[in-house]
Design a protein around this motif. Structure first.
Motif, PDB file in Angstrom:
ATOM      1  N   LEU A  57      88.695  11.346  21.334  1.00 45.37           N
ATOM      2  CA  LEU A  57      88.387  12.695  20.868  1.00 45.37           C
ATOM      3  C   LEU A  57      89.666  13.519  20.702  1.00 45.37           C
ATOM      4  O   LEU A  57      89.802  14.305  19.746  1.00 45.37           O
ATOM      5  CB  LEU A  57      87.442  13.392  21.853  1.00 45.37           C
ATOM      6  N   CYS A  58      90.597  13.367  21.644  1.00 42.56           N
ATOM      7  CA  CYS A  58      91.856  14.102  21.555  1.00 42.56           C
ATOM      8  C   CYS A  58      92.668  13.657  20.337  1.00 42.56           C
ATOM      9  O   CYS A  58      93.290  14.479  19.653  1.00 42.56           O
ATOM     10  CB  CYS A  58      92.680  13.893  22.831  1.00 42.56           C
ATOM     11  N   MET A  77      87.734  19.081  18.843  1.00 38.54           N
ATOM     12  CA  MET A  77      87.684  19.919  20.037  1.00 38.54           C
ATOM     13  C   MET A  77      86.269  20.370  20.368  1.00 38.54           C
ATOM     14  O   MET A  77      85.909  20.510  21.542  1.00 38.54           O
ATOM     15  CB  MET A  77      88.599  21.126  19.856  1.00 38.54           C
ATOM     16  N   GLU A  78      85.450  20.577  19.344  1.00 38.35           N
ATOM     17  CA  GLU A  78      84.074  21.014  19.591  1.00 38.35           C
ATOM     18  C   GLU A  78      83.309  19.958  20.397  1.00 38.35           C
ATOM     19  O   GLU A  78      82.638  20.280  21.385  1.00 38.35           O
ATOM     20  CB  GLU A  78      83.352  21.281  18.274  1.00 38.35           C
ATOM     21  N   VAL A 129      81.422  17.338  25.639  1.00 41.19           N
ATOM     22  CA  VAL A 129      81.529  16.201  26.554  1.00 41.19           C
ATOM     23  C   VAL A 129      82.043  16.646  27.921  1.00 41.19           C
ATOM     24  O   VAL A 129      81.541  16.224  28.971  1.00 41.19           O
ATOM     25  CB  VAL A 129      82.457  15.123  25.953  1.00 41.19           C
ATOM     26  N   LEU A 130      83.044  17.528  27.916  1.00 40.16           N
ATOM     27  CA  LEU A 130      83.604  18.021  29.171  1.00 40.16           C
ATOM     28  C   LEU A 130      82.543  18.747  29.996  1.00 40.16           C
ATOM     29  O   LEU A 130      82.446  18.575  31.217  1.00 40.16           O
ATOM     30  CB  LEU A 130      84.779  18.952  28.878  1.00 40.16           C
ATOM     31  N   SER A 131      81.726  19.543  29.318  1.00 41.37           N
ATOM     32  CA  SER A 131      80.639  20.250  30.003  1.00 41.37           C
ATOM     33  C   SER A 131      79.629  19.259  30.599  1.00 41.37           C
ATOM     34  O   SER A 131      79.161  19.423  31.725  1.00 41.37           O
ATOM     35  CB  SER A 131      79.935  21.195  29.027  1.00 41.37           C
ATOM     36  N   THR A 132      79.316  18.188  29.836  1.00 40.86           N
ATOM     37  CA  THR A 132      78.379  17.163  30.313  1.00 40.86           C
ATOM     38  C   THR A 132      78.920  16.453  31.543  1.00 40.86           C
ATOM     39  O   THR A 132      78.211  16.267  32.536  1.00 40.86           O
ATOM     40  CB  THR A 132      78.121  16.127  29.196  1.00 40.86           C
ATOM     41  N   GLU A 165      96.555  26.011  21.806  1.00 37.51           N
ATOM     42  CA  GLU A 165      95.414  26.758  21.284  1.00 37.51           C
ATOM     43  C   GLU A 165      94.845  27.602  22.413  1.00 37.51           C
ATOM     44  O   GLU A 165      94.199  27.095  23.319  1.00 37.51           O
ATOM     45  CB  GLU A 165      94.356  25.802  20.730  1.00 37.51           C
ATOM     46  N   LEU A 166      95.085  28.912  22.335  1.00 37.94           N
ATOM     47  CA  LEU A 166      94.638  29.798  23.401  1.00 37.94           C
ATOM     48  C   LEU A 166      93.128  29.842  23.496  1.00 37.94           C
ATOM     49  O   LEU A 166      92.560  29.967  24.581  1.00 37.94           O
ATOM     50  CB  LEU A 166      95.206  31.210  23.169  1.00 37.94           C
ATOM     51  N   SER A 167      92.469  29.729  22.356  1.00 37.86           N
ATOM     52  CA  SER A 167      91.002  29.759  22.387  1.00 37.86           C
ATOM     53  C   SER A 167      90.474  28.553  23.137  1.00 37.86           C
ATOM     54  O   SER A 167      89.510  28.633  23.898  1.00 37.86           O
ATOM     55  CB  SER A 167      90.433  29.782  20.965  1.00 37.86           C
ATOM     56  N   ASN A 168      91.132  27.396  22.919  1.00 44.87           N
ATOM     57  CA  ASN A 168      90.724  26.188  23.646  1.00 44.87           C
ATOM     58  C   ASN A 168      90.981  26.346  25.140  1.00 44.87           C
ATOM     59  O   ASN A 168      90.185  25.923  25.981  1.00 44.87           O
ATOM     60  CB  ASN A 168      91.501  24.969  23.133  1.00 44.87           C
ATOM     61  N   ALA A 169      92.118  26.947  25.508  1.00 42.46           N
ATOM     62  CA  ALA A 169      92.429  27.179  26.912  1.00 42.46           C
ATOM     63  C   ALA A 169      91.390  28.082  27.550  1.00 42.46           C
ATOM     64  O   ALA A 169      91.005  27.895  28.701  1.00 42.46           O
ATOM     65  CB  ALA A 169      93.817  27.797  27.037  1.00 42.46           C
TER      66      ALA A 169
END
Length: 463
Positions: free
Chosen positions: A410-411, A416-417, A422-425, A449-453
């Motif tokens: 994925l990376c 990122m979406e 996946v990270l939440s799961t 990416e600050l939004s990703n952070a």
């Protein structure tokens, strides 16, 4: 008004035998005469040894251990009864099958307080229970006690030899065998069968064959079906099919039964060797000899067809299983799932996984792992994320290496979406580790990416 006739201990035994529900059997045992109201009051019920034996057996088989211990406590207080050793052998066995080693040891130690003399029978029951619990250190300790008082018999040594083989300590098994002979105890077909099985596991087939010959020549013990089955499987595993067939012919000459397991071993080996026609010949011989196919045979055929990429034939066998009065198990489906994923037929594999419950077989953790890994290998990350979510929802855990591979993929593609989903799961299922966090944080920092952070921070503070 006449009082109802009281149930005797003999009648209670008959009723306990007939009662299939262990909870109702317990109620019956505790209150065998519930509808009596006599004056003066009825004397306490006089239970027999058989009454106790029957209820303890029913509770033990049902794994109702708390209730079983209550009955054992009652038996201890009932000084009219001198319990037989077999009751405690059974109780120790129940704890062994449930992997409750300490409980089995405690019952064994408490036997004298029940007015029971311990003999080699209860010692051997304890050894078998410890073996089932895979507590090999305890096994050696208990066996040492037996050797000290000279109570160990051939069965005791056989159990210890089995434990050594299961623990992968074949050299120690041979040492125990030598000690057995020095004690003047006779080795039997179980002793040799276990040693030959251990040699075959390590593919030391020349030594295993020699020991089979020595059984007759030196020890005057006739090899049984298990000895031949171990050797046949060993030779099939290394591709020495001619030697395996020679052993099967020897079984026939010795008027031994060639069972389904042996035939299944040949079918699997012949498919693996690319000799499908010969495999069908073995199948025909099996039918002619009245040997009924079981799920092991069917799974060997399914695996063979999948290795040949003949999935149509594999599915045909899967359908035949139910038609022939057998039932496909989860291994049947997992073999096909693995074959489909290996060939990149991911859509068909996903359809099969969804179809399994309708066919009467629920997917297990292996089923989900097979499909998840296949989807990751096929770069179908959104579908893999969906399977991951379903897997964790059902309480299954993916392999750590598979998760790392998935996150890395994925990376690399920059999805990122999907990564946040996946990270939440993974966080929700509490199956995320340090390496996974490191990979994600590294990607976020790299992309700056600050939004990703910000999204990562939200997940990190989930309670």
């Amino acid at each position: 008004m006449t009082n109802p006739k009281l149930i005797s201990s003999f009648r209670l035994s008959s009723l306990l035998r007939l009662q299939k529900d262990p909870k109702l059997a317990l109620q019956l045992f505790q209150n065998p005469n519930p509808n009596t109201s006599q004056t003066p009051p009825v004397k306490p019920f006089r239970y027999s040894h058989l009454n106790y034996d029957l209820i303890i057996t029913k509770l033990g088989r049902a794994k109702m251990f708390d209730e079983m211990r209550q009955i054992l406590h009652q038996l201890k207080q009932d000084t009219r009864i001198s319990p037989e050793e077999i009751i405690f052998c059974n109780v120790i066995g129940f704890y062994g099958r449930a992997r409750l080693c300490e409980h089995a040891l405690l019952v064994f130690d408490e036997m004298p307080s029940f007015r029971v003399q311990r003999t080699v029978k209860s010692f051997n029951s304890l050894l078998s229970a410890i073996l089932k619990c895979r507590r090999f250190d305890k096994m050696r300790e208990v066996f040492a006690r037996m050797e000290e008082d000279g109570s160990a018999d051939s069965c005791s040594y056989n159990i210890l030899i089995h434990g050594c083989v299961v623990n992968g300590k074949l050299k120690e098994a041979w040492s125990v065998f030598g000690a057995m002979l020095r004690r003047g105890l006779k080795a039997d077909e179980v002793t040799f069968g276990t040693l030959i099985y251990g040699l075959c596991l390590e593919l030391r087939l020349k030594q295993a064959s020699k020991l089979k010959d020595d059984m007759v020549r030196v020890y005057k013990v006739r090899p049984n079906e298990n000895v031949y089955a171990s050797l046949i499987k060993g030779y099939c595993d290394v591709g020495e099919l001619s030697l395996a067939f020679r052993l099967k012919e020897e079984m026939v000459r010795n008027e031994m039964e060639v069972d389904t397991a042996v035939y299944s071993t040949f079918i699997s080996a012949l498919f693996k060797a690319g000799r499908k026609a010969d495999a069908f010949g073995v199948l025909e011989e099996m039918r002619e000899n009245g040997c009924k196919m079981n799920i092991v045979t069917y799974n060997a055929m399914i695996n063979g067809f999948c290795n040949e990429r003949d999935f149509e034939a594999a599915f045909k066998v899967l359908d035949e299983i139910g038609e022939n009065g057998c039932k496909a198990d989860v291994i049947s489906y997992n073999v096909i799932l693995g074959g489909l994923c290996k060939e990149g037929k991911l859509s068909e594999a996903n359809d099969l996984l969804e179809d399994m419950p309708r066919r009467g077989c629920a997917p297990d953790v292996v089923s989900y792992r097979i499909l998840f890994d296949g989807l990751c290998d096929g770069m179908q990350f959104k579908a893999a994320a969906s399977i991951l979510d379903e897997m964790i929802f059902k309480g299954h855990v993916p392999r750590t290496a598979s998760v790392h591979k998935f996150i890395n993929g994925l990376c690399q593609v920059g999805d990122m979406e999907c990564l946040w989903t996946v990270l939440s799961t993974l966080t929700r299922g509490n199956v995320i580790d340090y390496e996974t966090w490191r990979m994600i944080v590294s990607t976020v920092c790299k992309e700056n990416e600050l939004s990703n952070a910000s999204e990562l921070n939200k997940i990190l503070i989930i309670p």
